[in-house]
Every structure is written in C-alpha cells, then in structure tokens.
Design a protein around this motif. Structure first.
Motif, PDB file in Angstrom:
ATOM      1  N   GLY A 145      13.817  48.210 103.876  1.00  0.00           N
ATOM      2  CA  GLY A 145      12.723  47.380 103.382  1.00  0.00           C
ATOM      3  C   GLY A 145      11.893  46.711 104.458  1.00  0.00           C
ATOM      4  O   GLY A 145      10.844  46.144 104.169  1.00  0.00           O
ATOM      5  N   SER A 146      12.339  46.788 105.701  1.00  0.00           N
ATOM      6  CA  SER A 146      11.559  46.193 106.792  1.00  0.00           C
ATOM      7  C   SER A 146      10.287  46.994 107.016  1.00  0.00           C
ATOM      8  O   SER A 146      10.292  48.222 106.976  1.00  0.00           O
ATOM      9  N   ILE A 147       9.206  46.304 107.281  1.00  0.00           N
ATOM     10  CA  ILE A 147       7.906  46.945 107.517  1.00  0.00           C
ATOM     11  C   ILE A 147       7.364  46.449 108.848  1.00  0.00           C
ATOM     12  O   ILE A 147       7.368  45.251 109.118  1.00  0.00           O
ATOM     13  N   SER A 148       6.904  47.386 109.650  1.00  0.00           N
ATOM     14  CA  SER A 148       6.284  47.059 110.936  1.00  0.00           C
ATOM     15  C   SER A 148       4.877  47.636 110.985  1.00  0.00           C
ATOM     16  O   SER A 148       4.611  48.703 110.428  1.00  0.00           O
ATOM     17  N   VAL A 149       3.999  46.916 111.657  1.00  0.00           N
ATOM     18  CA  VAL A 149       2.630  47.370 111.884  1.00  0.00           C
ATOM     19  C   VAL A 149       2.517  47.739 113.353  1.00  0.00           C
ATOM     20  O   VAL A 149       3.060  47.053 114.220  1.00  0.00           O
ATOM     21  N   MET A 150       1.817  48.849 113.622  1.00  0.00           N
ATOM     22  CA  MET A 150       1.720  49.327 115.002  1.00  0.00           C
ATOM     23  C   MET A 150       0.287  49.562 115.435  1.00  0.00           C
ATOM     24  O   MET A 150      -0.587  49.872 114.628  1.00  0.00           O
ATOM     25  N   ASP A 151       0.089  49.385 116.721  1.00  0.00           N
ATOM     26  CA  ASP A 151      -1.133  49.754 117.425  1.00  0.00           C
ATOM     27  C   ASP A 151      -0.674  50.285 118.786  1.00  0.00           C
ATOM     28  O   ASP A 151      -0.800  49.630 119.808  1.00  0.00           O
ATOM     29  N   ASN A 152      -0.078  51.482 118.742  1.00  0.00           N
ATOM     30  CA  ASN A 152       0.616  52.043 119.895  1.00  0.00           C
ATOM     31  C   ASN A 152      -0.316  52.878 120.771  1.00  0.00           C
ATOM     32  O   ASN A 152      -1.088  53.691 120.260  1.00  0.00           O
ATOM     33  N   PRO A 153      -0.212  52.722 122.104  1.00  0.00           N
ATOM     34  CA  PRO A 153      -1.020  53.552 123.000  1.00  0.00           C
ATOM     35  C   PRO A 153      -0.544  55.006 123.000  1.00  0.00           C
ATOM     36  O   PRO A 153       0.649  55.284 122.850  1.00  0.00           O
ATOM     37  N   LEU A 154      -1.506  55.907 123.164  1.00  0.00           N
ATOM     38  CA  LEU A 154      -1.245  57.347 123.275  1.00  0.00           C
ATOM     39  C   LEU A 154      -1.675  57.796 124.658  1.00  0.00           C
ATOM     40  O   LEU A 154      -2.802  57.523 125.084  1.00  0.00           O
ATOM     41  N   THR A 155      -0.781  58.493 125.357  1.00  0.00           N
ATOM     42  CA  THR A 155      -1.073  58.934 126.717  1.00  0.00           C
ATOM     43  C   THR A 155      -0.832  60.435 126.854  1.00  0.00           C
ATOM     44  O   THR A 155      -0.163  61.047 126.013  1.00  0.00           O
TER      45      THR A 155
END
Length: 174
Positions: free
Chosen positions: A65-75
């Motif tokens: 049930g845990s929810i995380s929001v991401m803004d992850n770099p792509l290399t």
C-alpha cells in the motif's frame, strides 16, 4: 462496366496508399539508466502514502500500500554523472502482500536532450523488482513517439541500501 472500372481504381488507390512511407510503422530501440534515489539529502523518489498500523513481522506485507512519487534522472551510462537525457516521472505503489516484492509502476519517460528531446513515452504495469529481468508495457507517447506502443526490459544494475540504478532497454513501435 462503370462498376468494374471504379473497383479497379479503388484497388490501384489502396495499393498505392499501402506502399507509402507514412503508413509504415517505425521501430525505435533505446537504452538508458534510471537512478532511483530514495535516501540522502536529495532524494528523487519519496514516499507519499503508506500504512502506519501494520503489526506483523513480514517486511513485504508491511510495505503493501505504500506509494512513492518519482522524478528520477535518466543517463546514458550507469554513472549518475554521465550525460543526462531526461527524467522518469510518475509513481509506484507496493502491490504485493507476500512472497514477492512487486510494484505497480506508472511512469513517463520525458527526454530533455538528444534526438528525442521533447518526446515522451509512458509505462504502466507490474514490476516484480527482485526478478533479474522485468518486462513492462509501453502504453503511449508524445512527440516523436506519438501513439507509441511497445515494451521495456528493466534490469537492476546496482543497489546501495534502497537506492537503485536500473538499466532499461526499450522497444517502441510508433
């Protein structure tokens, strides 16, 4: 006679249209690395919801049930300091209660440089993160990837605590 000539004209038109480049589907293959950083002073993924009332001993069930929001770099390489080509923005939810750690992932890959600058594609599906290779569907896109469909293969390249570098090999039809 008029019907036969109209029919032949229609057949000729359909043959000409079916051979145009505009109707041929393009296949694009892309490889990149996503840096999912949940610890430290500048995380790129943060937990925004989760259970606070769990009393069991199973660590997988405790994350359900845990929810995380991401803004992850792509290399372009696994090194965080290599060329930045875009961001993976979206969310993931812990969707398994026992035996296997799996996520429901919804992310949009947004390119900010290179030949796909300004284009995006979206991934939505189950991600059993402990599997060596995870296959997830591509469900759409914008820009050069408008109406894209396809799949991505994700492989964990490295992990340090809960921070991970994930390699993506993506095949897009557009």
């Amino acid at each position: 006679m008029a019907f036969a000539s109209k029919f032949l004209l229609l057949i000729a038109f359909l043959a000409a249209v079916s051979n145009t480049d505009a109707l041929k589907q393009k296949v694009t293959r892309i490889q990149f690395y996503m840096h999912d950083i949940v610890g430290g002073p500048e995380p790129t993924a943060v937990r925004v919801a989760g259970r606070s009332n769990f009393t069991g001993r199973d660590p997988i069930a405790s994350m359900f049930g845990s929810i995380s929001v991401m803004d992850n770099p792509l290399t372009v390489t696994p090194n965080i300091n290599s060329t930045l080509i875009g961001r993976a923005q979206g969310l993931y939810a812990m969707s398994s209660q026992e035996n296997e750690l799996s996520l429901l992932i919804s992310l949009t890959v947004a390119f900010s440089s290179g030949p796909y600058n300004g284009s995006t594609f979206s991934v939505l599906g189950r991600n059993p993160v402990m599997n060596d290779v995870r296959e997830m569907p591509v469900v759409g896109g914008t820009g050069k990837f408008r109406l894209a469909r396809g799949y991505c293969l994700a492989r964990t390249f490295s992990m340090n605590q809960m921070d991970a570098v994930i390699g993506y090999n993506v095949t897009l039809l557009h």
